[in-house]
Write a protein that holds these residues in place. Structure first.
Motif, PDB file in Angstrom:
ATOM      1  N   GLY A  92       0.790  -1.218   0.000  1.00  0.00           N
ATOM      2  CA  GLY A  92       0.000   0.000   0.000  1.00  0.00           C
ATOM      3  C   GLY A  92       0.823   1.270   0.000  1.00  0.00           C
ATOM      4  O   GLY A  92       0.297   2.354  -0.218  1.00  0.00           O
ATOM      5  N   ARG A  93       2.115   1.144   0.234  1.00  0.00           N
ATOM      6  CA  ARG A  93       3.009   2.298   0.270  1.00  0.00           C
ATOM      7  C   ARG A  93       3.637   2.515  -1.104  1.00  0.00           C
ATOM      8  O   ARG A  93       3.985   1.568  -1.803  1.00  0.00           O
ATOM      9  CB  ARG A  93       4.103   2.030   1.307  1.00  0.00           C
ATOM     10  N   TRP A  94       3.773   3.779  -1.479  1.00  0.00           N
ATOM     11  CA  TRP A  94       4.387   4.120  -2.760  1.00  0.00           C
ATOM     12  C   TRP A  94       5.895   4.245  -2.534  1.00  0.00           C
ATOM     13  O   TRP A  94       6.352   5.087  -1.767  1.00  0.00           O
ATOM     14  CB  TRP A  94       3.785   5.405  -3.310  1.00  0.00           C
ATOM     15  N   VAL A  95       6.674   3.391  -3.196  1.00  0.00           N
ATOM     16  CA  VAL A  95       8.087   3.247  -2.852  1.00  0.00           C
ATOM     17  C   VAL A  95       9.047   3.656  -3.966  1.00  0.00           C
ATOM     18  O   VAL A  95      10.260   3.629  -3.766  1.00  0.00           O
ATOM     19  CB  VAL A  95       8.387   1.782  -2.442  1.00  0.00           C
TER      20      VAL A  95
ATOM     21  N   VAL B  62       7.830  12.119  -0.169  1.00  0.00           N
ATOM     22  CA  VAL B  62       7.189  12.057   1.132  1.00  0.00           C
ATOM     23  C   VAL B  62       5.698  11.734   1.013  1.00  0.00           C
ATOM     24  O   VAL B  62       5.091  11.283   1.972  1.00  0.00           O
ATOM     25  CB  VAL B  62       7.385  13.386   1.900  1.00  0.00           C
ATOM     26  N   TRP B  63       5.114  11.927  -0.179  1.00  0.00           N
ATOM     27  CA  TRP B  63       3.673  11.705  -0.314  1.00  0.00           C
ATOM     28  C   TRP B  63       3.327  11.559  -1.781  1.00  0.00           C
ATOM     29  O   TRP B  63       4.066  12.004  -2.658  1.00  0.00           O
ATOM     30  CB  TRP B  63       2.910  12.884   0.291  1.00  0.00           C
ATOM     31  N   MET B  64       2.176  10.915  -2.044  1.00  0.00           N
ATOM     32  CA  MET B  64       1.626  10.826  -3.391  1.00  0.00           C
ATOM     33  C   MET B  64       0.168  11.262  -3.347  1.00  0.00           C
ATOM     34  O   MET B  64      -0.557  10.909  -2.407  1.00  0.00           O
ATOM     35  CB  MET B  64       1.711   9.387  -3.929  1.00  0.00           C
ATOM     36  N   GLU B  65      -0.240  12.016  -4.356  1.00  0.00           N
ATOM     37  CA  GLU B  65      -1.642  12.431  -4.431  1.00  0.00           C
ATOM     38  C   GLU B  65      -2.149  12.237  -5.849  1.00  0.00           C
ATOM     39  O   GLU B  65      -1.498  12.643  -6.818  1.00  0.00           O
ATOM     40  CB  GLU B  65      -1.801  13.891  -4.018  1.00  0.00           C
ATOM     41  N   LEU B  66      -3.322  11.635  -5.948  1.00  0.00           N
ATOM     42  CA  LEU B  66      -3.954  11.416  -7.238  1.00  0.00           C
ATOM     43  C   LEU B  66      -5.001  12.493  -7.473  1.00  0.00           C
ATOM     44  O   LEU B  66      -5.895  12.691  -6.648  1.00  0.00           O
ATOM     45  CB  LEU B  66      -4.623  10.041  -7.278  1.00  0.00           C
ATOM     46  N   TRP B  67      -4.880  13.190  -8.603  1.00  0.00           N
ATOM     47  CA  TRP B  67      -5.910  14.126  -9.036  1.00  0.00           C
ATOM     48  C   TRP B  67      -6.807  13.376 -10.007  1.00  0.00           C
ATOM     49  O   TRP B  67      -6.413  13.080 -11.135  1.00  0.00           O
ATOM     50  CB  TRP B  67      -5.285  15.341  -9.708  1.00  0.00           C
TER      51      TRP B  67
ATOM     52  N   CYS C  77      -5.409  -1.386   1.429  1.00  0.00           N
ATOM     53  CA  CYS C  77      -5.563  -0.110   2.134  1.00  0.00           C
ATOM     54  C   CYS C  77      -6.986   0.117   2.638  1.00  0.00           C
ATOM     55  O   CYS C  77      -7.950  -0.437   2.093  1.00  0.00           O
ATOM     56  CB  CYS C  77      -5.186   1.050   1.211  1.00  0.00           C
ATOM     57  N   GLU C  78      -7.092   0.950   3.645  1.00  0.00           N
ATOM     58  CA  GLU C  78      -8.370   1.463   4.096  1.00  0.00           C
ATOM     59  C   GLU C  78      -8.581   2.848   3.502  1.00  0.00           C
ATOM     60  O   GLU C  78      -7.621   3.565   3.204  1.00  0.00           O
ATOM     61  CB  GLU C  78      -8.409   1.544   5.625  1.00  0.00           C
TER      62      GLU C  78
ATOM     63  N   GLY D 136      -1.876   1.340   9.562  1.00  0.00           N
ATOM     64  CA  GLY D 136      -2.121   2.480  10.437  1.00  0.00           C
ATOM     65  C   GLY D 136      -1.491   3.781   9.991  1.00  0.00           C
ATOM     66  O   GLY D 136      -1.519   4.762  10.737  1.00  0.00           O
ATOM     67  N   LEU D 137      -0.930   3.827   8.775  1.00  0.00           N
ATOM     68  CA  LEU D 137      -0.244   5.025   8.288  1.00  0.00           C
ATOM     69  C   LEU D 137      -0.854   5.488   6.974  1.00  0.00           C
ATOM     70  O   LEU D 137      -1.218   4.670   6.112  1.00  0.00           O
ATOM     71  CB  LEU D 137       1.253   4.743   8.083  1.00  0.00           C
ATOM     72  N   GLY D 138      -0.971   6.791   6.797  1.00  0.00           N
ATOM     73  CA  GLY D 138      -1.428   7.334   5.530  1.00  0.00           C
ATOM     74  C   GLY D 138      -0.402   7.073   4.445  1.00  0.00           C
ATOM     75  O   GLY D 138       0.803   7.204   4.666  1.00  0.00           O
TER      76      GLY D 138
END
Length: 295
Positions: free
Chosen positions: A51-54, A184-189, A206-207, A226-228
């Motif tokens: 679930g993590r983007w690596v 540090v983060w990924m966001e989908l538009w 993922c939840e 438990g992590l975003g």
């Protein structure tokens, strides 16, 4: 196995080129090439974080310009590898691997600009590919084992946004808050955030959490262990194709924005006090299709 690894790599390259509206330069047919792909981290953990983007790969028609831009803005360094006949350029933030640059040809009918493609850690890329297809996505490149990297597949979601899934050899990077100049983060538009969240959540186990940002705008968050892991929100530019926007951690978004301007980039969203206290900027290069976010 004969030349099957080479033939498999050719299929991977051809499919990747077709999926991005361009041609990726592949291995020469005359001589088998024993490629080694750089791992997703210089410090293998022996553990995985589904679930993590690596990882993220940049597909671009101008490798030299991209290296100058990201080197100037984030201080990344670049080096050649044996993958893709030596054309897979590894990017580092200090000692850690952060991604790579892949050249592609530009020509009539090809997608303009460049595109970052992130990879999500999954338990089984083959199973993830099947789930993606059943959920309305498509398989761009079927799962393949890349020596030194792991098993990888390139997929597209129901809005045809490309992304990758991976089961990394040796494990994912340690699960920590990124150091400076690392992802540090990924966001989908997305055009339809609800549908997108339902598509991506099962792939990484993922939840889905409903959140609201500082400006009162709703978004969805994908979380695992438990992590975003990533956020999904309605695109700011509905006339443009949906896209994954990778975030890089920097010490000062305003200073990073100044470096973007000096390097010839453009600010899509300026750092503003009412947006995370001025800690976010969205930037793009002049070709307008290559984007990343400073956080």
């Amino acid at each position: 196995m004969g030349n099957e690894p080479l033939r498999a790599r050719r299929r991977w390259l051809a499919a990747a080129g077709a999926g991005f509206g361009a041609t990726v330069v592949g291995a020469r047919a005359a001589t088998p090439v024993h490629e080694a792909w750089p791992p997703v981290t210089a410090f293998p953990s022996g553990a995985w974080s589904p679930g993590r983007w690596v990882w993220a790969d940049l597909f671009t028609a101008d490798v030299a310009a991209s290296e100058r831009f990201y080197g100037a803005v984030f201080g990344w360094s670049f080096e050649s590898t044996s993958a893709l006949d030596g054309r897979y350029r590894l990017a580092r933030a200090g000692d850690e691997h952060v991604g790579a640059i892949i050249p592609r040809e530009a020509g009539p009918g090809t997608e303009r600009g460049s595109r970052w493609m992130p990879l999500m850690s999954v338990v089984d890329p083959g199973r993830a590919a099947g789930e993606a297809k059943r959920a309305g996505g498509r398989v761009v490149v079927a799962p393949i084992v890349l020596p030194g990297r792991g098993e990888v597949a390139i997929l597209a979601d129901p809005e045809d946004t490309p992304f990758g899934v991976i089961r990394a050899s040796g494990g994912d990077p340690d699960d920590y808050l990124a150091e400076l100049n690392e992802w540090v983060w990924m966001e989908l538009w997305a055009l339809d955030p609800e549908r997108a969240a339902r598509f991506y959540a099962p792939l990484g186990g993922c939840e889905i959490e409903r959140e609201t940002d500082d400006a009162g705008q709703p978004y969805l968050q994908l979380s695992s262990a438990g992590l975003g892991r990533a956020s999904i929100r309605a695109t700011l530019f509905p006339k443009l194709p949906p896209a994954w926007i990778p975030f890089v951690r920097v010490a000062d978004a305003g200073a990073a924005a100044a470096r973007v301007r000096a390097a010839g980039g453009r600010l899509v969203v300026e750092p503003r006090p009412d947006r995370l206290d001025g800690r976010v900027a969205i930037v793009t290069k002049k070709d307008r299709a290559e984007s990343n976010t400073n956080y």
